[in-house]
Design an enzyme around this catalytic site. Structure first.
Site, mmCIF file in Angstrom:
data_model
loop_
_atom_site.group_PDB
_atom_site.id
_atom_site.type_symbol
_atom_site.label_atom_id
_atom_site.label_comp_id
_atom_site.label_asym_id
_atom_site.label_seq_id
_atom_site.Cartn_x
_atom_site.Cartn_y
_atom_site.Cartn_z
ATOM 1 N N SER A 22 -7.107 -5.408 -5.849
ATOM 2 C CA SER A 22 -8.306 -6.009 -4.973
ATOM 3 C C SER A 22 -9.489 -6.049 -5.723
ATOM 4 C CB SER A 22 -8.288 -5.527 -3.731
ATOM 5 O OG SER A 22 -9.000 -4.069 -3.817
ATOM 6 N N GLU A 32 0.952 -13.708 11.906
ATOM 7 C CA GLU A 32 1.151 -12.542 12.807
ATOM 8 C C GLU A 32 1.115 -11.393 11.706
ATOM 9 O OE1 GLU A 32 2.668 -12.758 15.852
ATOM 10 O OE2 GLU A 32 1.685 -14.781 16.029
ATOM 11 N N ARG A 37 0.048 7.542 -2.816
ATOM 12 C CA ARG A 37 0.194 8.505 -1.984
ATOM 13 C C ARG A 37 1.739 8.945 -2.215
ATOM 14 N NH1 ARG A 37 -1.791 6.099 3.415
ATOM 15 N NH2 ARG A 37 -2.169 4.127 1.905
ATOM 16 N N TRP A 74 -11.674 -1.808 -8.335
ATOM 17 C CA TRP A 74 -12.483 -1.351 -9.507
ATOM 18 C C TRP A 74 -13.078 0.040 -9.449
ATOM 19 C CZ3 TRP A 74 -11.101 -3.681 -13.913
ATOM 20 C CH2 TRP A 74 -11.047 -5.245 -13.872
ATOM 21 N N ASP A 121 0.668 -1.223 -0.164
ATOM 22 C CA ASP A 121 0.010 -0.039 -0.176
ATOM 23 C C ASP A 121 0.961 1.277 0.062
ATOM 24 O OD1 ASP A 121 -2.474 1.462 0.081
ATOM 25 O OD2 ASP A 121 -2.655 1.313 1.776
ATOM 26 N N SER A 175 -8.078 -5.325 5.295
ATOM 27 C CA SER A 175 -8.437 -5.027 3.831
ATOM 28 C C SER A 175 -8.808 -6.312 2.945
ATOM 29 C CB SER A 175 -7.595 -4.119 3.113
ATOM 30 O OG SER A 175 -7.666 -2.919 3.675
ATOM 31 N N LEU A 199 11.539 -20.183 -5.265
ATOM 32 C CA LEU A 199 10.628 -19.202 -4.421
ATOM 33 C C LEU A 199 9.388 -19.518 -5.096
ATOM 34 C CD1 LEU A 199 10.112 -16.914 -2.819
ATOM 35 C CD2 LEU A 199 10.639 -15.286 -4.959
ATOM 36 N N HIS A 252 2.711 3.532 -8.993
ATOM 37 C CA HIS A 252 2.551 2.237 -9.156
ATOM 38 C C HIS A 252 3.479 1.717 -9.979
ATOM 39 C CE1 HIS A 252 -1.404 2.298 -7.412
ATOM 40 N NE2 HIS A 252 -2.023 2.994 -8.224
#
Length: 225
Positions: free
Chosen positions: A47, A189, A6, A51, A2, A178, A113, A19
């Site tokens: 998410s 955790e 900003r 949209w 997140d 969220s 990974l 982004h």
């Protein structure tokens, strides 16, 4: 992950610049993850609620996702990274869906990974889709409702055969989950950091992992002497 928008806004730049910077940070974290002992990594890219953002931002994000897959496919394969996607991909652009399917197939046998990308993902949506699938199986007589267990549900989620997360990190100072992996993260955790995602460094990740290593995880039980 997140704080991209900003991060850009704070600098007087369009949100999509943030982004793109965030996508560069993803590359760095993914490359470093195996070196610091991470074998399973899930990133929340888009998410079901995203949209609601402007058409320009949504289309820009989808373009960034497609470009990431196209440009990183060779490196991911060479680095032994298996890439998977969770979420409802049926609502995504057909080209992006093909790219997703292609890189999943290409990296299916890799194990250094395990990288999972949540795109058009929402925990409630995932659980709703799972309930519908189980209800259809029950209606068709293929499953006895009385025999449905936690394990049954887990195997019908998008994350079937992916371990539940041990640690969930949210950047940018927000302290809510969220709609991210609500079933799977029941005993995870959590770490919340003020750092905006484009500024989230490998050093900060290492520090968070060190703190995680000192936590007493009892999973509902009682600590032993």
């Amino acid at each position: 992950m997140d704080g991209n928008g900003r991060w850009a806004t704070n600098r007087g730049w369009p949100r999509l610049v943030g982004h793109r910077k965030g996508a560069e940070r993803v590359k760095q974290i993914v490359r470093a993850a195996p070196e610091i002992g991470i074998q399973w990594l899930t990133i929340y890219a888009f998410s079901t609620e995203n949209w609601k953002r402007s058409t320009e931002e949504v289309l820009g994000l989808m373009s960034i996702f497609a470009r990431y897959i196209e440009r990183e496919a060779d490196r991911l394969a060479a680095d032994g990274v298996r890439m998977r996607f969770i979420g409802d991909r049926s609502k995504l652009d057909a080209k992006l869906q093909r790219l997703m399917t292609g890189i999943e197939a290409r990296t299916a046998g890799l194990t250094r990974l395990n990288l999972t990308v949540a795109i058009n993902y929402g925990g409630r949506d995932e659980i709703t889709r799972t309930i519908r699938a189980l209800a259809a199986e029950a209606a068709a007589g293929r499953i006895d409702p009385a025999q449905i267990t936690d394990a049954t549900i887990s195997q019908h989620l998008d994350t079937a055969n992916i371990p539940d997360p041990d640690l969930v990190i949210r950047t940018s100072g927000e302290t809510r989950t969220s709609n991210f992996l609500p079933w799977q993260a029941a005993y995870a955790e959590y770490e919340f950091t003020e750092t905006l995602w484009p500024d989230f460094t490998i050093d900060e990740l290492v520090a968070i992992l060190a703190r995680f290593g000192h936590r007493d995880r009892r999973f509902g039980g009682v600590a032993t002497a």
